[in-house]
Design a protein around this motif. Sequence first.
Motif, PDB file in Angstrom:
ATOM      1  N   PRO A  65      34.777  47.085  49.048  1.00 20.22           N
ATOM      2  CA  PRO A  65      35.735  47.697  48.121  1.00 20.22           C
ATOM      3  C   PRO A  65      37.088  47.000  48.102  1.00 20.22           C
ATOM      4  CG  PRO A  65      35.394  49.075  50.063  1.00 20.22           C
ATOM      5  CD  PRO A  65      34.353  48.016  50.110  1.00 20.22           C
ATOM      6  N   ASN A  66      37.441  46.279  49.175  1.00 24.00           N
ATOM      7  CA  ASN A  66      38.740  45.608  49.235  1.00 24.00           C
ATOM      8  C   ASN A  66      38.645  44.100  49.041  1.00 24.00           C
ATOM      9  OD1 ASN A  66      40.161  48.043  49.817  1.00 24.00           O
ATOM     10  ND2 ASN A  66      39.441  47.911  51.934  1.00 24.00           N
ATOM     11  N   THR A  67      37.476  43.603  48.651  1.00 20.99           N
ATOM     12  CA  THR A  67      37.289  42.165  48.486  1.00 20.99           C
ATOM     13  C   THR A  67      38.118  41.635  47.320  1.00 20.99           C
ATOM     14  OG1 THR A  67      35.040  42.288  49.346  1.00 20.99           O
ATOM     15  CG2 THR A  67      35.603  40.339  48.077  1.00 20.99           C
ATOM     16  N   ARG A  68      38.786  40.512  47.539  1.00 21.74           N
ATOM     17  CA  ARG A  68      39.500  39.814  46.482  1.00 21.74           C
ATOM     18  C   ARG A  68      39.029  38.369  46.482  1.00 21.74           C
ATOM     19  NH1 ARG A  68      40.115  44.343  45.911  1.00 21.74           N
ATOM     20  NH2 ARG A  68      42.016  45.580  45.677  1.00 21.74           N
ATOM     21  N   LEU A  69      38.700  37.853  45.333  1.00 17.26           N
ATOM     22  CA  LEU A  69      38.209  36.489  45.224  1.00 17.26           C
ATOM     23  C   LEU A  69      39.143  35.665  44.360  1.00 17.26           C
ATOM     24  CD1 LEU A  69      34.371  37.073  44.683  1.00 17.26           C
ATOM     25  CD2 LEU A  69      35.569  36.550  46.798  1.00 17.26           C
ATOM     26  N   ILE A  70      39.444  34.445  44.807  1.00 20.69           N
ATOM     27  CA  ILE A  70      40.242  33.501  44.030  1.00 20.69           C
ATOM     28  C   ILE A  70      39.351  32.324  43.685  1.00 20.69           C
ATOM     29  CG2 ILE A  70      42.349  32.144  43.890  1.00 20.69           C
ATOM     30  CD1 ILE A  70      43.426  33.654  46.263  1.00 20.69           C
ATOM     31  N   THR A  71      39.291  31.967  42.423  1.00 28.01           N
ATOM     32  CA  THR A  71      38.543  30.789  42.023  1.00 28.01           C
ATOM     33  C   THR A  71      39.509  29.676  41.639  1.00 28.01           C
ATOM     34  OG1 THR A  71      37.037  29.854  40.374  1.00 28.01           O
ATOM     35  CG2 THR A  71      38.270  31.804  39.723  1.00 28.01           C
ATOM     36  N   PHE A  72      39.274  28.502  42.230  1.00 27.09           N
ATOM     37  CA  PHE A  72      40.096  27.325  41.942  1.00 27.09           C
ATOM     38  C   PHE A  72      39.287  26.248  41.226  1.00 27.09           C
ATOM     39  CE2 PHE A  72      43.848  28.580  44.112  1.00 27.09           C
ATOM     40  CZ  PHE A  72      43.465  29.286  45.234  1.00 27.09           C
ATOM     41  N   SER A 112      35.822  29.901  34.997  1.00 30.92           N
ATOM     42  CA  SER A 112      35.339  30.427  36.273  1.00 30.92           C
ATOM     43  C   SER A 112      35.862  31.823  36.588  1.00 30.92           C
ATOM     44  CB  SER A 112      35.692  29.470  37.415  1.00 30.92           C
ATOM     45  OG  SER A 112      37.091  29.357  37.567  1.00 30.92           O
ATOM     46  N   ALA A 113      37.124  32.117  36.242  1.00 32.37           N
ATOM     47  CA  ALA A 113      37.645  33.449  36.548  1.00 32.37           C
ATOM     48  C   ALA A 113      36.862  34.524  35.804  1.00 32.37           C
ATOM     49  CB  ALA A 113      39.128  33.526  36.188  1.00 32.37           C
ATOM     50  N   GLU A 114      36.520  34.249  34.549  1.00 34.69           N
ATOM     51  CA  GLU A 114      35.730  35.200  33.781  1.00 34.69           C
ATOM     52  C   GLU A 114      34.324  35.347  34.359  1.00 34.69           C
ATOM     53  OE1 GLU A 114      35.888  33.759  29.803  1.00 34.69           O
ATOM     54  OE2 GLU A 114      38.049  34.073  29.601  1.00 34.69           O
ATOM     55  N   GLU A 115      33.753  34.247  34.866  1.00 32.99           N
ATOM     56  CA  GLU A 115      32.417  34.302  35.449  1.00 32.99           C
ATOM     57  C   GLU A 115      32.416  35.086  36.757  1.00 32.99           C
ATOM     58  OE1 GLU A 115      31.419  30.197  35.732  1.00 32.99           O
ATOM     59  OE2 GLU A 115      30.883  30.004  33.604  1.00 32.99           O
ATOM     60  N   GLY A 140      34.207  42.148  39.010  1.00 34.72           N
ATOM     61  CA  GLY A 140      35.181  42.935  38.277  1.00 34.72           C
ATOM     62  C   GLY A 140      36.520  42.228  38.167  1.00 34.72           C
ATOM     63  N   GLU A 141      37.224  42.485  37.073  1.00 30.76           N
ATOM     64  CA  GLU A 141      38.505  41.816  36.841  1.00 30.76           C
ATOM     65  C   GLU A 141      39.553  42.194  37.879  1.00 30.76           C
ATOM     66  OE1 GLU A 141      39.814  42.538  32.881  1.00 30.76           O
ATOM     67  OE2 GLU A 141      38.178  41.385  31.938  1.00 30.76           O
ATOM     68  N   SER A 190      45.657  40.619  34.783  1.00 33.90           N
ATOM     69  CA  SER A 190      46.748  41.585  34.598  1.00 33.90           C
ATOM     70  C   SER A 190      48.059  40.977  35.074  1.00 33.90           C
ATOM     71  CB  SER A 190      46.450  42.878  35.370  1.00 33.90           C
ATOM     72  OG  SER A 190      45.253  43.474  34.913  1.00 33.90           O
ATOM     73  N   PRO A 191      48.499  39.879  34.429  1.00 33.52           N
ATOM     74  CA  PRO A 191      49.748  39.251  34.857  1.00 33.52           C
ATOM     75  C   PRO A 191      50.953  40.109  34.509  1.00 33.52           C
ATOM     76  CG  PRO A 191      48.946  38.214  32.848  1.00 33.52           C
ATOM     77  CD  PRO A 191      47.882  39.177  33.282  1.00 33.52           C
ATOM     78  N   SER A 192      52.018  39.930  35.276  1.00 35.24           N
ATOM     79  CA  SER A 192      53.270  40.646  35.015  1.00 35.24           C
ATOM     80  C   SER A 192      54.408  39.641  35.071  1.00 35.24           C
ATOM     81  CB  SER A 192      53.478  41.764  36.038  1.00 35.24           C
ATOM     82  OG  SER A 192      53.516  41.225  37.349  1.00 35.24           O
ATOM     83  N   ALA A 193      55.620  40.133  35.047  1.00 35.67           N
ATOM     84  CA  ALA A 193      56.782  39.244  35.035  1.00 35.67           C
ATOM     85  C   ALA A 193      57.057  38.626  36.401  1.00 35.67           C
ATOM     86  CB  ALA A 193      58.012  40.001  34.550  1.00 35.67           C
TER      87      ALA A 193
END
Length: 231
Positions: free
Chosen positions: A15-22, A28-31, A37-38, A74-77
């Motif tokens: 539930p707390n997993t975060r993935l970064i694609t480089f 790749s981010a969409e895949e 999940g986004e 969900s980018p912000s300033a």
Amino acid sequence: LLAPNRPAAPGLIGPNTRLITFQNGVDSAEEVAAVVGEARTLGGATYVATAIDGPGVIRQTGTHRRIVFGEYFSPSAEVSPRVQAIADAMIPADILAEPVPDARRAVWEKFTYLAPFAAFTGAARLPIGPLWADEHCRTMFVEAVMEVTRVARAHGVSLPDDPRPRILEYVGKLPPSTRSSLLIDLSQGKRIEVEALQGSVVRRGARVGVPTPIMAALYAVLKPHANGSAP
């Protein structure tokens, strides 16, 4: 984890997993998000020159080793707390990490240069020097960058108003012997990332009604080599 429509391995995603694609390209981010999940997906771009010496053996061949990453969906300033926390953990490990509020801009800004650079050097089977020295090739290269830039803007990505001065300065300072990784793989008969680079430009351009004639022509030249061939 990167393949859409395939179940993730049990235990790898909690539930707390975060993935970064480089990964190179803008898909790749969409895949990854299609699998996890986004909300759990971050994106970024790398600036590092490497070569694959063998299975699982990657050798750094240049001096650049910078990564830029941030929120993708969900980018912000401002840089989000979770992105900043990851950067804070990387920097003491001597990783040149640059957290940004909007990863889409960073990913597409690299892509606008990388896709044409790989396309021209790969299609010509030449390093950048002879191509950049030819006025017509140089003009077409810059116009290809503009094609990709227009596709990016049609996708709602905020990029600098005119990338031409930056591209002219950057490419003009490259060593003439500089080759793209696509050209290196092509010369060795390996699979090439034509679908993730040139193919993605053409497909996305068609989807938003932005013509990409130069990139489409180079894509057609490189596409038959997608799965590799004899050197």
